[in-house]
Design an enzyme around this catalytic site. Sequence first.
Site, PDB file in Angstrom:
ATOM      1  N   CYS A   2      -8.087  11.480   2.206  1.00 10.74           N
ATOM      2  CA  CYS A   2      -8.797  12.746   1.986  1.00 10.74           C
ATOM      3  C   CYS A   2      -8.155  13.895   2.762  1.00 10.74           C
ATOM      4  CB  CYS A   2     -10.273  12.700   2.385  1.00 10.74           C
ATOM      5  SG  CYS A   2     -11.203  11.452   1.522  1.00 10.74           S
ATOM      6  N   ARG A  29      -2.634  13.238   0.603  1.00 16.16           N
ATOM      7  CA  ARG A  29      -3.690  12.593   1.390  1.00 16.16           C
ATOM      8  C   ARG A  29      -4.769  11.962   0.508  1.00 16.16           C
ATOM      9  NH1 ARG A  29      -3.752  14.261   6.755  1.00 16.16           N
ATOM     10  NH2 ARG A  29      -5.882  13.517   6.877  1.00 16.16           N
ATOM     11  N   TRP A  76      -9.680  10.425  -1.428  1.00 12.04           N
ATOM     12  CA  TRP A  76      -9.124   9.072  -1.517  1.00 12.04           C
ATOM     13  C   TRP A  76     -10.328   8.179  -1.267  1.00 12.04           C
ATOM     14  CZ3 TRP A  76      -8.355   4.867   1.872  1.00 12.04           C
ATOM     15  CH2 TRP A  76      -7.361   3.952   1.476  1.00 12.04           C
ATOM     16  N   ASN A 102     -13.454  14.446   5.758  1.00  9.75           N
ATOM     17  CA  ASN A 102     -12.422  13.399   5.789  1.00  9.75           C
ATOM     18  C   ASN A 102     -12.794  12.429   6.903  1.00  9.75           C
ATOM     19  OD1 ASN A 102     -10.010  11.908   5.862  1.00  9.75           O
ATOM     20  ND2 ASN A 102      -9.101  13.341   7.311  1.00  9.75           N
ATOM     21  N   GLY A 103     -12.850  11.133   6.579  1.00 10.90           N
ATOM     22  CA  GLY A 103     -13.208  10.148   7.606  1.00 10.90           C
ATOM     23  C   GLY A 103     -14.254   9.205   7.043  1.00 10.90           C
ATOM     24  N   GLU A 471      11.617  -3.341   6.138  1.00  7.30           N
ATOM     25  CA  GLU A 471      11.328  -1.987   5.656  1.00  7.30           C
ATOM     26  C   GLU A 471      11.702  -1.847   4.174  1.00  7.30           C
ATOM     27  OE1 GLU A 471       9.580   0.365   6.489  1.00  7.30           O
ATOM     28  OE2 GLU A 471      10.361   2.128   5.468  1.00  7.30           O
ATOM     29  N   LYS A 475       9.005  -0.719   1.283  1.00  8.52           N
ATOM     30  CA  LYS A 475       9.215   0.411   0.357  1.00  8.52           C
ATOM     31  C   LYS A 475       9.027  -0.064  -1.075  1.00  8.52           C
ATOM     32  CE  LYS A 475       8.965   3.293   2.394  1.00  8.52           C
ATOM     33  NZ  LYS A 475       8.872   3.257   3.798  1.00  8.52           N
ATOM     34  N   GLU A 478       5.272  -0.730  -1.883  1.00 10.02           N
ATOM     35  CA  GLU A 478       4.337   0.388  -1.957  1.00 10.02           C
ATOM     36  C   GLU A 478       4.577   1.308  -3.142  1.00 10.02           C
ATOM     37  OE1 GLU A 478       6.279   2.669   1.898  1.00 10.02           O
ATOM     38  OE2 GLU A 478       4.206   3.053   1.406  1.00 10.02           O
ATOM     39  N   HIS A 494      13.408 -22.279   6.136  1.00  7.93           N
ATOM     40  CA  HIS A 494      12.269 -22.992   6.742  1.00  7.93           C
ATOM     41  C   HIS A 494      11.010 -22.862   5.893  1.00  7.93           C
ATOM     42  CE1 HIS A 494      14.625 -23.926  10.259  1.00  7.93           C
ATOM     43  NE2 HIS A 494      15.034 -22.671  10.285  1.00  7.93           N
ATOM     44  N   LYS A 594      -1.096   9.201   2.826  1.00  8.07           N
ATOM     45  CA  LYS A 594      -0.054   9.488   3.820  1.00  8.07           C
ATOM     46  C   LYS A 594      -0.521   9.211   5.239  1.00  8.07           C
ATOM     47  CE  LYS A 594       3.968  11.138   4.891  1.00  8.07           C
ATOM     48  NZ  LYS A 594       5.032  10.174   4.608  1.00  8.07           N
TER      49      LYS A 594
HETATM   50  C1  F6R Z   1       5.011   3.344   4.571  1.00  7.68           C
HETATM   51  C2  F6R Z   1       4.148   4.199   5.357  1.00  7.68           C
HETATM   52  C3  F6R Z   1       3.111   3.564   6.211  1.00  7.68           C
HETATM   53  C4  F6R Z   1       3.079   4.281   7.570  1.00  7.68           C
HETATM   54  C5  F6R Z   1       1.921   3.758   8.432  1.00  7.68           C
HETATM   55  C6  F6R Z   1       1.919   4.407   9.794  1.00  7.68           C
HETATM   56  O1  F6R Z   1       5.952   4.089   3.850  1.00  7.68           O
HETATM   57  O2  F6R Z   1       4.272   5.401   5.326  1.00  7.68           O
HETATM   58  O3  F6R Z   1       3.342   2.206   6.366  1.00  7.68           O
HETATM   59  O4  F6R Z   1       4.300   4.069   8.209  1.00  7.68           O
HETATM   60  O5  F6R Z   1       0.712   4.029   7.782  1.00  7.68           O
HETATM   61  O6  F6R Z   1       1.823   5.780   9.705  1.00  7.68           O
HETATM   62  P1  F6R Z   1       2.194   6.716  10.913  1.00  7.68           P
HETATM   63  O7  F6R Z   1       3.648   6.590  11.168  1.00  7.68           O
HETATM   64  O8  F6R Z   1       1.817   8.091  10.457  1.00  7.68           O
HETATM   65  O9  F6R Z   1       1.379   6.269  12.082  1.00  7.68           O
END
Ligand code: F6R
Length: 599
Positions: A2, A29, A76, A102-103, A471, A475, A478, A494, A594
């Site tokens: 949100c 968001r 969201w 938001n929250g 990583e 990517k 997601e 293993h 985000k």
């Molecule tokens: C993946 C991604 C999330 C963030 C995670 C932590 O692409 O963006 O896995 O890395 O939510 O977010 P921050 O770095 O903002 O604490």
Amino acid sequence: MCGIVGCILKNNEKVAPILLDSISKLEYRGYDSIGIATVDDNKINIKKDDGNIKEVNNKLDLADMDGNYGIAHVRWATHGDPSKINSHPHTDENEKIAVVHNGIIENYLEIKEQLLNEGHVFKSETDTEVIPHLIGKYMDKGLDLESAIRETINIIEGSYAIAAICKEEEKIVATRKNSPLIAGIGEKGFFVASDSPAILKYAKDILYPEEREIVILTEDGIKIKDEYDNYIDSEIIESKIETIDWTPEMAEKEGYDYFMLKEINEQSTAVKNTLTGKEEIKNIVNELKDEINRICFVACGTSYHASLTGKYLIESLAGIPTEVIIASEFEYFTNALDDKTLIIFISQSGETADTLLAIDAANKTSKTLAIVNVVGTAATRKADYVIYTQAGPEIGVAATKTYLSQLAAIYMFSFILSDKEYMIKELEKVPEYIDEVLKDTSSIEEISKKFKYADDFFFIGRGYSYPIALEGALKLKEITYIHGEGYAAGELKHGPLALIDQNIPVVVISPPGENHKKTMSNLAEVQSRGADVFAIGSCDDDFLISKSDDVFCISPEVDELIAPLIYIVPLQLLSYYVAIERKLDPDKPRNLAKCVTVE
Ligand code: F6R
């Protein structure tokens, strides 16, 4: 998670177009639904619906609302499906007040029950709706909007950034706890928002309200009440204003189809900017070096993967015992902490709830350092020391340039801590190498056409390449919704080797270095089980090239220690192009946001 915006304009200018523009910048968001409320002629107008901003705007023409002050929200969904009725803003019993939030209000069920007993009628399934009902109840008892919000936040528990308007008072009142909120001072008027990209175009002077402070925006300016309900002196407020140097263009796509592609292409600049922070890092290391005998990284998601690289670097270069803990698991490991432990929190947003709670816990025993991208955020205010990664705003939900900036900061920190500052020279070449990788990505575009049909992927690497494998897999998951699993190359046999066949492509990350030969054996293991191998390695590596089905060659040759900063780029691009092939929007992956401001 949100996003909220509130704005009051001077000179009676219509606020709805600005609210729409600002809230659109927060679509990263939340993109389940959007809503705007303004006050005009002593009446609250609301337009809201489920769908993304473009769809809802086409239907409702959101900019066409009168009034010079109002609030906006992108949702969201957490409590209640995405639907018109659950969209914000929400109102009180008499539609005198409108609120965006938001929250999560953790005790909303108890509050709702009590309000229902008192005769209140609720329209939505949201936790948020109790907020306007409580505010309305207190205003009906004679309180003004500010005081009613104070009473309300004494009752609600959980996390919130709230902005409220009332048809009888020409102001916006906002407050926060465990959720981000900034206030902005612009030429045309005054703002509150969840994040700075929302208001970059309109306000550069920013305030970062503390928890439970009440922010009051009127046409004449911003007033803030502290948590004991006393007005904070205007000189003190002025001294806290920070001017942001991000430009509005930084939060635009600038000709790229998606923010993610733009941000991948900005990575060399992001790393260059991070490297300008060397002196600050030196000062912090000098202050801490003799005080600590153990390091613990704490982070989530991509930031956790950056932290894992930090463990490899610090243990091998500085010989300091280093561990990495997922932020949401941190509370189970606090017993063994002491004041000789430095706890490093990595967070691009600086507002991740799990990470913030971990900082609070760590502050009780240990020294804390936050490595953060967004200036002034909660993590930067909670930690003892701060390093800014300076990657610029990142709008795509998937972290790309902020990850590389985190890595660059962690590398510098590790080199300085281990008295190997001379190695920073190697980092200075990284932007050039990244640009080299980005020069021709057509082979990855081609490969993505073949891989778009896969249901599962493995990513394998050893040593410094193991966190890259993790990583790369994150990517992929997601933004393409394909299952991807990152594995330490030597660990595959293993267990997971049992899964490998011709239907599971394996991405092998194998830069030149000590581990290369062993990784090549692991490549052979998967290939003999029929896997289609996509390898990322050196252009000079005849063996890797001849053994793999597809290869992305990195030139010039970089050693495995520096490789994470370069080898992740083709993996980001692989996910991006597979998402495009699958007709998915890589900027807005389903179910994700985000900044994760709930536990
Ligand atoms: C993946 C991604 C999330 C963030 C995670 C932590 O692409 O963006 O896995 O890395 O939510 O977010 P921050 O770095 O903002 O604490």
